[in-house]
Design an enzyme around this catalytic site. Sequence first.
Site, PDB file in Angstrom:
ATOM      1  N   GLY A  12      12.311  -0.435   1.369  1.00  0.00           N
ATOM      2  CA  GLY A  12      11.373  -0.038   2.374  1.00  0.00           C
ATOM      3  C   GLY A  12      11.828  -0.387   3.816  1.00  0.00           C
ATOM      4  N   ALA A  13      13.275  -0.325   3.821  1.00  0.00           N
ATOM      5  CA  ALA A  13      14.034  -1.235   4.900  1.00  0.00           C
ATOM      6  C   ALA A  13      14.477  -0.385   6.115  1.00  0.00           C
ATOM      7  CB  ALA A  13      15.224  -2.014   4.442  1.00  0.00           C
ATOM      8  N   TYR A 153      -4.869  -0.254  -1.458  1.00  0.00           N
ATOM      9  CA  TYR A 153      -4.092  -0.985  -0.864  1.00  0.00           C
ATOM     10  C   TYR A 153      -4.377  -2.643  -1.187  1.00  0.00           C
ATOM     11  CZ  TYR A 153      -0.861  -2.879   3.014  1.00  0.00           C
ATOM     12  OH  TYR A 153      -0.072  -3.379   3.734  1.00  0.00           O
ATOM     13  N   LYS A 157      -2.070  -5.347  -3.172  1.00  0.00           N
ATOM     14  CA  LYS A 157      -1.483  -6.505  -2.668  1.00  0.00           C
ATOM     15  C   LYS A 157      -1.951  -7.708  -3.212  1.00  0.00           C
ATOM     16  CE  LYS A 157       1.090  -4.601   0.573  1.00  0.00           C
ATOM     17  NZ  LYS A 157       2.718  -4.739   0.579  1.00  0.00           N
TER      18      LYS A 157
END
Length: 252
Positions: A12-13, A153, A157
Amino acid sequence: MSPTPRVAIVTGAARGIGAATAERLAREGRAVAVLDLKESDAQEVVDRITAGGGTALAVGCDVSDADQVDAAVATVAERLGPPAILVNNAGVLRDNLLFKMSADDWDTVMNVHLRGSFLMSKAAQAHMTANGWGRIVNLSSSSALGNRGQANYSAAKAGLQGFTKTLAIELGKFGVTCNAVAPGFIETAMTRATAERIGVKYEDMKAFKEAEIPVRRVGVPEDIANTVAFLTGEDAGFVSGQVVYVAGGPLD
């Protein structure tokens, strides 16, 4: 610093925290594989790294797809060298209150955050354990403590924190550490999307957050990248299984 560059993969860069992390690790002397869903998006970050004298490779990969993950890690190993550092940063938002949240909203978030981190870690650790050195950092969030409209989410996480601690236990004897970084409010496209979701102006949200954060400012992607740089470095070998909240103050 090792005589040859450690190879790092950041998922995800293409933007935000992932891009800042890839660029920071490149400045640390790492050869960086910049992974994102589209290789063309990742290439922009690679171009900035190489313009600054670093070594980087753009790789397109859906981290929730096992075949794509295996192919991506194999490509990195072939073109840059065996990965020694993995930063599981890829993430998506599908925010909604529970009664409005669809099964697809739930599954998409779980697949990217949890399944993606699992697949990437499994593929990368084979190289790390073989070489007796490795660093894995998972991006959690202060939302792991609970956040309205983010049941999916928050659960993902929080799950990453348990995943992190388990990997630290399993991989430690092979010279591989695993830690999690849990950002607080960071200025990214995701936080702007959150403001839009709840119907407030982003600048108003930012001002509210600044007032309640002890250091009296919101975070920027570089704040997270700096922490990741330490945890993936040569000097962090006795830090493992930790969740570091980078939030401008203490969080329970």
